[in-house]
Design a protein around this motif. Structure first.
Motif, short mmCIF file in Angstrom:
data_model
loop_
_atom_site.label_atom_id
_atom_site.label_comp_id
_atom_site.label_asym_id
_atom_site.label_seq_id
_atom_site.Cartn_x
_atom_site.Cartn_y
_atom_site.Cartn_z
N VAL A 33 0.86 -1.11 -0.06
CA VAL A 33 0.02 -0.02 0.05
C VAL A 33 0.85 1.31 -0.20
O VAL A 33 0.56 2.29 -0.68
N LYS A 34 1.77 1.25 0.77
CA LYS A 34 2.71 2.31 0.94
C LYS A 34 3.51 2.68 -0.38
O LYS A 34 3.80 3.50 -0.89
N VAL A 35 3.80 1.42 -1.06
CA VAL A 35 4.63 1.71 -2.22
C VAL A 35 3.84 2.17 -3.38
O VAL A 35 4.37 3.03 -4.11
N GLU A 36 2.69 1.83 -3.51
CA GLU A 36 1.59 2.32 -4.49
C GLU A 36 1.35 3.88 -4.13
O GLU A 36 1.12 4.66 -4.95
N GLN A 37 1.16 4.09 -2.92
CA GLN A 37 0.90 5.75 -2.40
C GLN A 37 2.29 6.56 -2.97
O GLN A 37 2.11 7.66 -3.56
N ASN A 38 3.52 5.95 -2.77
CA ASN A 38 4.63 6.69 -3.24
C ASN A 38 4.76 6.76 -4.67
O ASN A 38 5.14 7.85 -5.06
N LYS A 39 4.31 5.85 -5.43
CA LYS A 39 4.22 5.88 -6.70
C LYS A 39 3.13 6.96 -7.39
O LYS A 39 3.47 7.79 -8.12
N GLU A 40 2.13 6.95 -6.81
CA GLU A 40 1.02 8.16 -6.73
C GLU A 40 1.53 9.43 -6.55
O GLU A 40 1.45 10.32 -7.31
N LEU A 41 2.17 9.81 -5.55
CA LEU A 41 2.82 10.97 -5.15
C LEU A 41 3.84 11.26 -6.23
O LEU A 41 3.78 12.39 -6.52
#
Length: 86
Positions: A4-12
């Motif tokens: 989930v954190k990896v996906e959030q960082n990619k979106e950011l």
């Protein structure tokens, strides 16, 4: 890191330019609003001070009274005899 954190960082990272632009616009809008509010406050204070100054000036003008007696001039004019025109 969790997925989930990896996906959030990619979106950011993907939307970083949009986020930065949005923050800059918000900051500029906030600055503009405060500048306008400051101008309104300064203008209001200046207008109030000017109004009080004008009232004092009018009061000063009203307190000065000069008396003129025109009795000597009217007595002199009464003593003159009218001349006959030809």
């Amino acid at each position: 890191m969790s997925q989930v954190k990896v996906e959030q960082n990619k979106e950011l990272k993907k939307n970083r330019k949009k986020i930065v632009k949005k923050n800059r616009r918000r900051s500029a809008a906030t600055t503009a609003v405060f500048a306008v509010a400051l101008c309104v406050i300064v203008g209001w204070v200046a207008y109030s001070v000017y109004g009080k100054y004008e009232v004092k000036q009018i009061e000063k003008r009203r307190t000065v009274v000069t008396e003129i007696t025109l009795d000597p001039i009217t007595d002199y004019l009464a003593t003159l005899t009218p001349t006959e025109e030809e």
